[in-house]
Every structure is written in structure tokens, then in C-alpha cells.
Motif scaffolding. Structure first.
Motif, PDB file in Angstrom:
ATOM      1  N   PHE A  43       0.823  -1.211   0.000  1.00  0.00           N
ATOM      2  CA  PHE A  43       0.000   0.000   0.000  1.00  0.00           C
ATOM      3  C   PHE A  43       0.856   1.259   0.000  1.00  0.00           C
ATOM      4  O   PHE A  43       0.513   2.246  -0.663  1.00  0.00           O
ATOM      5  CB  PHE A  43      -0.951   0.027   1.196  1.00  0.00           C
ATOM      6  CG  PHE A  43      -2.126  -0.882   1.036  1.00  0.00           C
ATOM      7  CD1 PHE A  43      -3.004  -0.735  -0.012  1.00  0.00           C
ATOM      8  CD2 PHE A  43      -2.356  -1.889   1.953  1.00  0.00           C
ATOM      9  CE1 PHE A  43      -4.100  -1.566  -0.168  1.00  0.00           C
ATOM     10  CE2 PHE A  43      -3.446  -2.737   1.816  1.00  0.00           C
ATOM     11  CZ  PHE A  43      -4.318  -2.576   0.750  1.00  0.00           C
ATOM     12  N   LEU A  44       1.944   1.238   0.721  1.00  0.00           N
ATOM     13  CA  LEU A  44       2.841   2.394   0.755  1.00  0.00           C
ATOM     14  C   LEU A  44       3.444   2.652  -0.621  1.00  0.00           C
ATOM     15  O   LEU A  44       3.505   3.803  -1.079  1.00  0.00           O
ATOM     16  CB  LEU A  44       3.945   2.172   1.793  1.00  0.00           C
ATOM     17  CG  LEU A  44       4.921   3.319   2.002  1.00  0.00           C
ATOM     18  CD1 LEU A  44       4.192   4.534   2.565  1.00  0.00           C
ATOM     19  CD2 LEU A  44       6.022   2.887   2.937  1.00  0.00           C
ATOM     20  N   GLN A  45       3.893   1.588  -1.296  1.00  0.00           N
ATOM     21  CA  GLN A  45       4.484   1.747  -2.623  1.00  0.00           C
ATOM     22  C   GLN A  45       3.460   2.261  -3.633  1.00  0.00           C
ATOM     23  O   GLN A  45       3.780   3.127  -4.453  1.00  0.00           O
ATOM     24  CB  GLN A  45       5.074   0.416  -3.109  1.00  0.00           C
ATOM     25  CG  GLN A  45       6.280  -0.024  -2.323  1.00  0.00           C
ATOM     26  CD  GLN A  45       7.400   0.998  -2.369  1.00  0.00           C
ATOM     27  OE1 GLN A  45       7.753   1.508  -3.433  1.00  0.00           O
ATOM     28  NE2 GLN A  45       7.964   1.305  -1.225  1.00  0.00           N
ATOM     29  N   VAL A  46       2.246   1.755  -3.580  1.00  0.00           N
ATOM     30  CA  VAL A  46       1.207   2.217  -4.495  1.00  0.00           C
ATOM     31  C   VAL A  46       0.859   3.678  -4.193  1.00  0.00           C
ATOM     32  O   VAL A  46       0.708   4.492  -5.104  1.00  0.00           O
ATOM     33  CB  VAL A  46      -0.044   1.318  -4.410  1.00  0.00           C
ATOM     34  CG1 VAL A  46      -1.215   1.930  -5.153  1.00  0.00           C
ATOM     35  CG2 VAL A  46       0.261  -0.066  -4.945  1.00  0.00           C
ATOM     36  N   GLY A  47       0.737   4.016  -2.930  1.00  0.00           N
ATOM     37  CA  GLY A  47       0.410   5.387  -2.555  1.00  0.00           C
ATOM     38  C   GLY A  47       1.481   6.376  -2.946  1.00  0.00           C
ATOM     39  O   GLY A  47       1.184   7.498  -3.374  1.00  0.00           O
ATOM     40  N   LEU A  48       2.727   5.981  -2.835  1.00  0.00           N
ATOM     41  CA  LEU A  48       3.820   6.888  -3.193  1.00  0.00           C
ATOM     42  C   LEU A  48       4.012   7.002  -4.700  1.00  0.00           C
ATOM     43  O   LEU A  48       4.662   7.932  -5.173  1.00  0.00           O
ATOM     44  CB  LEU A  48       5.123   6.424  -2.540  1.00  0.00           C
ATOM     45  CG  LEU A  48       5.188   6.560  -1.024  1.00  0.00           C
ATOM     46  CD1 LEU A  48       6.484   5.969  -0.494  1.00  0.00           C
ATOM     47  CD2 LEU A  48       5.054   8.010  -0.606  1.00  0.00           C
ATOM     48  N   SER A  49       3.460   6.062  -5.468  1.00  0.00           N
ATOM     49  CA  SER A  49       3.629   6.110  -6.915  1.00  0.00           C
ATOM     50  C   SER A  49       2.623   7.049  -7.591  1.00  0.00           C
ATOM     51  O   SER A  49       2.762   7.343  -8.775  1.00  0.00           O
ATOM     52  CB  SER A  49       3.500   4.712  -7.523  1.00  0.00           C
ATOM     53  OG  SER A  49       2.165   4.261  -7.433  1.00  0.00           O
ATOM     54  N   THR A  51       1.212  10.416  -8.678  1.00  0.00           N
ATOM     55  CA  THR A  51       1.785  11.746  -8.865  1.00  0.00           C
ATOM     56  C   THR A  51       0.682  12.807  -8.888  1.00  0.00           C
ATOM     57  O   THR A  51      -0.503  12.491  -8.967  1.00  0.00           O
ATOM     58  CB  THR A  51       2.565  11.813 -10.191  1.00  0.00           C
ATOM     59  OG1 THR A  51       1.651  11.595 -11.264  1.00  0.00           O
ATOM     60  CG2 THR A  51       3.668  10.769 -10.243  1.00  0.00           C
ATOM     61  N   ASP A  52       1.088  14.057  -8.858  1.00  0.00           N
ATOM     62  CA  ASP A  52       0.130  15.161  -8.955  1.00  0.00           C
ATOM     63  C   ASP A  52      -0.586  15.147 -10.298  1.00  0.00           C
ATOM     64  O   ASP A  52      -1.758  15.501 -10.397  1.00  0.00           O
ATOM     65  CB  ASP A  52       0.831  16.507  -8.751  1.00  0.00           C
ATOM     66  CG  ASP A  52       1.264  16.715  -7.316  1.00  0.00           C
ATOM     67  OD1 ASP A  52       0.662  16.076  -6.432  1.00  0.00           O
ATOM     68  OD2 ASP A  52       2.184  17.523  -7.084  1.00  0.00           O
ATOM     69  N   GLU A  53       0.120  14.728 -11.320  1.00  0.00           N
ATOM     70  CA  GLU A  53      -0.479  14.615 -12.658  1.00  0.00           C
ATOM     71  C   GLU A  53      -1.606  13.573 -12.652  1.00  0.00           C
ATOM     72  O   GLU A  53      -2.654  13.786 -13.251  1.00  0.00           O
ATOM     73  CB  GLU A  53       0.596  14.221 -13.665  1.00  0.00           C
ATOM     74  CG  GLU A  53       0.106  14.111 -15.078  1.00  0.00           C
ATOM     75  CD  GLU A  53       0.011  15.460 -15.758  1.00  0.00           C
ATOM     76  OE1 GLU A  53      -0.709  15.531 -16.761  1.00  0.00           O
ATOM     77  OE2 GLU A  53       0.636  16.418 -15.278  1.00  0.00           O
ATOM     78  N   ASP A  54      -1.380  12.457 -11.975  1.00  0.00           N
ATOM     79  CA  ASP A  54      -2.408  11.421 -11.877  1.00  0.00           C
ATOM     80  C   ASP A  54      -3.644  11.943 -11.145  1.00  0.00           C
ATOM     81  O   ASP A  54      -4.770  11.661 -11.533  1.00  0.00           O
ATOM     82  CB  ASP A  54      -1.875  10.189 -11.145  1.00  0.00           C
ATOM     83  CG  ASP A  54      -0.772   9.487 -11.906  1.00  0.00           C
ATOM     84  OD1 ASP A  54      -0.759   9.584 -13.149  1.00  0.00           O
ATOM     85  OD2 ASP A  54       0.074   8.831 -11.256  1.00  0.00           O
ATOM     86  N   VAL A  55      -3.419  12.687 -10.093  1.00  0.00           N
ATOM     87  CA  VAL A  55      -4.534  13.240  -9.323  1.00  0.00           C
ATOM     88  C   VAL A  55      -5.298  14.257 -10.155  1.00  0.00           C
ATOM     89  O   VAL A  55      -6.530  14.284 -10.150  1.00  0.00           O
ATOM     90  CB  VAL A  55      -4.028  13.879  -8.004  1.00  0.00           C
ATOM     91  CG1 VAL A  55      -5.147  14.600  -7.284  1.00  0.00           C
ATOM     92  CG2 VAL A  55      -3.402  12.822  -7.109  1.00  0.00           C
ATOM     93  N   LYS A  56      -4.580  15.077 -10.892  1.00  0.00           N
ATOM     94  CA  LYS A  56      -5.216  16.104 -11.717  1.00  0.00           C
ATOM     95  C   LYS A  56      -6.080  15.479 -12.820  1.00  0.00           C
ATOM     96  O   LYS A  56      -7.139  15.986 -13.154  1.00  0.00           O
ATOM     97  CB  LYS A  56      -4.136  16.989 -12.347  1.00  0.00           C
ATOM     98  CG  LYS A  56      -4.632  18.370 -12.715  1.00  0.00           C
ATOM     99  CD  LYS A  56      -3.561  19.181 -13.432  1.00  0.00           C
ATOM    100  CE  LYS A  56      -2.408  19.507 -12.513  1.00  0.00           C
ATOM    101  NZ  LYS A  56      -1.409  20.384 -13.157  1.00  0.00           N
ATOM    102  N   ASN A  57      -5.628  14.360 -13.377  1.00  0.00           N
ATOM    103  CA  ASN A  57      -6.340  13.699 -14.463  1.00  0.00           C
ATOM    104  C   ASN A  57      -7.401  12.710 -13.984  1.00  0.00           C
ATOM    105  O   ASN A  57      -8.111  12.132 -14.806  1.00  0.00           O
ATOM    106  CB  ASN A  57      -5.355  12.963 -15.371  1.00  0.00           C
ATOM    107  CG  ASN A  57      -4.435  13.915 -16.078  1.00  0.00           C
ATOM    108  OD1 ASN A  57      -4.792  15.063 -16.312  1.00  0.00           O
ATOM    109  ND2 ASN A  57      -3.256  13.452 -16.422  1.00  0.00           N
TER     110      ASN A  57
END
Length: 66
Positions: A43-49, A51-57
């Protein structure tokens, strides 16, 4: 007779050290602890992967934009 056994049981539980109790219980709890550690790492690795670009899209973080 029963109260004497209860007294001995209570004395045994209170006189055992914490380290002894942890070592004894880890024999039974190690699969849970290992699974929790592996799951937490994933879960930590997935959460850290993310990016802001992913959130924006994302259509989930910006529902009115899509």
C-alpha cells in the motif's frame, strides 16, 4: 479448591515478564505480523507512486471536470 487454583493462575499471569509473553505469543502471531508488514509495504508503494499529474487527471478527484 477452585479459589486456590484461580489464585495460582493469577499469580502466574502477573509474574511473567513482558518479553516472555511476547516471545510466546509470536509463535502464533507471526503470520499476522508478516502479512500486515507485506500489505503495508504494498500500500505504501502504491500510494507513493501516485503523482500530482495522476490526481489532476483523475475523474474521482475532479468529478465535475469530466
Amino acid at each position: 479448591m477452585a479459589s486456590k487454583q484461580a489464585a495460582n493462575l493469577t499469580h502466574h499471569l502477573t509474574s511473567e515478564s513482558t518479553l516472555t509473553t511476547v516471545a510466546r505469543e509470536m509463535k502464533y502471531l507471526w503470520p499476522f505480523v508478516a502479512g500486515l508488514g507485506v500489505s503495508g509495504y504494498i500500500f505504501l508503494q502504491v500510494g507513493l507512486s501516485v503523482t500530482d499529474e495522476d490526481v489532476k487527471n483523475s475523474k474521482f478527484s475532479n468529478p465535475n471536470k469530466h
